[in-house]
Design a protein around this motif. Structure first.
Motif: not given
Length: 375
Positions: A59-61, A80-85
């Protein structure tokens, strides 16, 4: 061609886990440039998890406005992980002891409020599954700062709001949950915790950790009494007993407070990160495993990365070499853990500052020297 998994923790005050990986890899490549090398900078759930996530490209910071342990405005990041959750929040980013000068360290005055602001930002931006890594704290506020940042109130006998910090734990007469942010209702909060210390007592938050955060003996006593008092208030309000939770004493009682205020789960940080990194499968595929940490002593067997990794190596009958700045653990402890060999990169005659400054080259050379006959 042998496949080698490199999965170290950081060498504190010297090398990040990513730099440790690189030094080990360079040492291996001097032996044989064709080796298959899998680099995985690891963490036990405290500081350093961002490096693992970035290495895995999960994901990204995300930066947000927060406060340091003394309430000064800062910008702090979470992942934040790529799943957005799913989001990983590292307590040390806003409430860490590394943010303070020595003269500023005082757990009577510090707070986890800034970490709470990070949680608030993540929750209000759609993250529902929050993982909280709690290493490196400057606080002993039993998560009251997080509670108030998320809209809760600590009340005195006159029902006036009290500022959340260590010195006020003993004056809390009531708790107001009515104005917590609504996003909490559908959120899952999990605390990554690898110690077993209870909130109170001889191995509790105040007794063991508060002196490291600048507390005097009198302040340790006050923090202990304050945490005991707050635990009673939380039990009266929520029915949850926070004094018997294994690991509740971690990060100045943050783990206990998160359970008491929000019914958070406590899970071993290493296990959480292992699942995210698919670590056991990587161990299975490796012919040799190399790990590392700054100092290996007998305490390292209680949840530190090299020893948890050694459990997996032993389970799958894989050799594991440990490189550390210094090795002070008993040989029987190392053998029982499944560590094939532990090597110190600092010699007895070497100055500590020299070892820290030159850790990269020392580590690289130690790997090349000690593993040349194995590869």
């Amino acid at each position: 061609m042998p496949r080698i998994l490199i999965a170290p923790d950081s060498f504190k005050e010297s090398l990040t886990a990513t730099q440790v990986c690189r030094a080990i890899a360079e040492g291996l490549q001097t032996i044989n440039p064709k080796l298959q090398i899998d680099q995985l900078p690891f963490s036990d759930g405290g500081e350093g998890a961002f490096e693992l996530f970035e290495a895995l490209n999960l994901g990204s910071t995300i930066a947000c406005d927060a406060q340091d342990p003394l309430g000064r405005s800062i910008s702090a990041s979470y992942y934040g992980f790529e799943d957005g959750k799913t989001a990983w929040i590292e307590l040390s980013q806003a409430s860490g002891i590394a943010l303070l000068k020595d003269a500023e360290k005082n757990p009577m005055l510090t707070s986890t409020f800034g970490t709470g602001l990070q949680l608030k930002h993540a929750l209000e931006n759609g993250f529902k599954n929050i993982l909280l890594g709690i290493g490196g704290s400057a606080t002993n506020d039993v998560a009251t700062g997080i509670f108030t940042a998320l809209g809760g109130k600590l009340l005195d006998h006159a029902e006036n709001a009290i500022q959340a910090r260590g010195e006020h734990l003993g004056t809390v007469a009531g708790l107001d949950f009515d104005h917590l942010i609504p996003e909490l209702e559908s959120a899952q909060l999990t605390v990554a915790c690898d110690v077993s210390n209870l909130l109170l007592g001889a191995t509790g938050a105040a007794t063991i950790y508060a002196p490291q955060k600048g507390a005097t003996p009198a302040q340790v006593t006050a923090l202990e009494k304050g945490a005991e008092h707050l635990a009673q208030i939380i039990q009266q309000k929520t029915g949850r007993t926070i004094t018997s939770i294994a690991g509740g004493g971690a990060a100045g009682g943050t783990a206990a407070g998160m359970y008491g205020f929000f019914n958070s789960k406590l899970e071993p940080g290493f296990e959480l990160l292992s699942k995210l990194a698919n670590l056991e499968e990587r161990v299975k595929q490796a012919d040799l495993i190399i790990t590392g940490e700054g100092k290996t002593d007998n305490q390292s067997q209680y949840g530190k990365v090299p020893f948890k990794l050694a459990e997996l190596a032993r389970k799958h009958n894989k050799p594991l070499y440990l490189f550390a700045g210094s090795v002070q653990a008993d040989q029987n402890v190392l053998t029982a853990a499944g560590i094939t060999k532990a090597i110190a990169i600092k010699t007895e005659t070497m100055a500590l500052e020299y070892a820290k400054t030159n850790a990269f080259e020392l580590l690289k050379n130690a790997v090349a020297h000690h593993l040349k006959t194995q590869l």
